[in-house]
Design a protein around this motif. Sequence first.
Motif, PDB file in Angstrom:
ATOM      1  N   ASP A 276       0.844  -1.188   0.000  1.00 26.02           N
ATOM      2  CA  ASP A 276       0.000   0.000   0.000  1.00 26.02           C
ATOM      3  C   ASP A 276       0.880   1.239   0.000  1.00 26.02           C
ATOM      4  O   ASP A 276       2.105   1.154  -0.030  1.00 26.02           O
ATOM      5  N   ARG A 277       0.252   2.405   0.029  1.00 24.60           N
ATOM      6  CA  ARG A 277       1.046   3.642  -0.090  1.00 24.60           C
ATOM      7  C   ARG A 277       1.972   3.882   1.083  1.00 24.60           C
ATOM      8  O   ARG A 277       2.916   4.654   0.993  1.00 24.60           O
ATOM      9  N   ASP A 278       1.718   3.191   2.210  1.00 27.81           N
ATOM     10  CA  ASP A 278       2.593   3.318   3.376  1.00 27.81           C
ATOM     11  C   ASP A 278       3.676   2.241   3.409  1.00 27.81           C
ATOM     12  O   ASP A 278       4.478   2.196   4.330  1.00 27.81           O
ATOM     13  N   GLY A 279       3.666   1.340   2.419  1.00 27.60           N
ATOM     14  CA  GLY A 279       4.690   0.309   2.340  1.00 27.60           C
ATOM     15  C   GLY A 279       4.320  -1.004   3.004  1.00 27.60           C
ATOM     16  O   GLY A 279       5.134  -1.916   3.062  1.00 27.60           O
TER      17      GLY A 279
END
Length: 60
Positions: free
Chosen positions: A27-30
């Motif tokens: 996801d965009r947070d890794g």
Amino acid sequence: MTKTELIKMIESIGDNEELRFIEETKDRDGFPEETVRRIFKVVGESAKLVRKECGIYRYE
């Protein structure tokens, strides 16, 4: 994944069932997450990425 591995995985699935392929992405947070992908083409290792009209790339 090899062809043999794929065939072994799907041999127990019914003929009229729709297959869904799950891809592990981030996801965009890794953080890891799973995403369903709709597969419309299966190509071999020898497939080449070819540029078509309007700058669209396709595997052949």
